[in-house]
Design a protein around this motif. Sequence first.
Motif, PDB file in Angstrom:
ATOM      1  N   GLY A   1      -3.648 -15.004  49.017  1.00 20.15           N
ATOM      2  CA  GLY A   1      -4.982 -14.419  48.867  1.00 20.15           C
ATOM      3  C   GLY A   1      -5.091 -13.337  47.805  1.00 20.15           C
TER       4      GLY A   1
ATOM      5  N   SER B   1     -12.486  -7.620  42.236  1.00 25.50           N
ATOM      6  CA  SER B   1     -12.153  -8.567  43.300  1.00 25.50           C
ATOM      7  C   SER B   1     -12.671  -8.071  44.640  1.00 25.50           C
ATOM      8  CB  SER B   1     -10.637  -8.756  43.372  1.00 25.50           C
ATOM      9  OG  SER B   1     -10.034  -7.675  44.062  1.00 25.50           O
ATOM     10  N   ALA B   2     -12.579  -8.926  45.646  1.00 23.74           N
ATOM     11  CA  ALA B   2     -12.951  -8.550  47.012  1.00 23.74           C
ATOM     12  C   ALA B   2     -12.034  -7.453  47.556  1.00 23.74           C
ATOM     13  CB  ALA B   2     -12.918  -9.769  47.923  1.00 23.74           C
TER      14      ALA B   2
ATOM     15  N   TRP C   1      -8.602 -11.950  47.280  1.00 25.94           N
ATOM     16  CA  TRP C   1      -8.998 -11.669  48.661  1.00 25.94           C
ATOM     17  C   TRP C   1      -7.767 -11.278  49.477  1.00 25.94           C
ATOM     18  CZ3 TRP C   1      -6.678 -15.543  51.631  1.00 25.94           C
ATOM     19  CH2 TRP C   1      -6.476 -16.781  51.017  1.00 25.94           C
ATOM     20  N   LYS C   2      -8.006 -10.498  50.536  1.00 30.13           N
ATOM     21  CA  LYS C   2      -6.882  -9.987  51.327  1.00 30.13           C
ATOM     22  C   LYS C   2      -6.289 -11.075  52.221  1.00 30.13           C
ATOM     23  CE  LYS C   2      -9.148  -8.049  55.423  1.00 30.13           C
ATOM     24  NZ  LYS C   2      -8.326  -8.669  56.435  1.00 30.13           N
TER      25      LYS C   2
END
Length: 173
Positions: free
Chosen positions: A31, A152-153, A36-37
């Motif tokens: 991720g 990014s997220a 994303w995490k």
Amino acid sequence: MRIETRRLVLRPWREDDAPALFKYASDPAVGPAAGWKAHESEAESLDVLRTILINDRTWALTITPSDEPVGSIGVFPGRDEGQNGEWEIGYWLARPFWGNGYMPEAVRAILSLYFAFGAERIWCAHADFNDKSRRVIEKCGFHYRFSAPWTSALGDVRNSLYYAIEAEEFDDD
């Protein structure tokens, strides 16, 4: 819609995919490279399925004959919600399956589908440090267009490299 290639089945995500999604999306090598995490629980994976992955333009990637999802691929509208014939493709693959050519195979299947339905150009991007994604992009015939910062997220700003492929450039073989 279900899409089959020589070795893969791309199928809609389902809520019962939450255990497999958690198994692979909890890997910190997966991720964060895509922005994303890593997932922290199966409940979080179920929420991601319900709010992000279960839709008409995102597929679970399975390796035949298994039905277990080991990655994801999706197509997202470009400017004007895809009405100008431009889309963006995004993907991720679980680490145990890296290096086998699965993702280029899946990307080519999606390119073939979208160009057959009238897409004019499809975009793809990767963070400058994500060499695995860059190799997929290059193998599929995308051409570098520009670099730009992207948040990014995860909240970090990354230098992202943007590529595109035109319908007339795509070789379906």
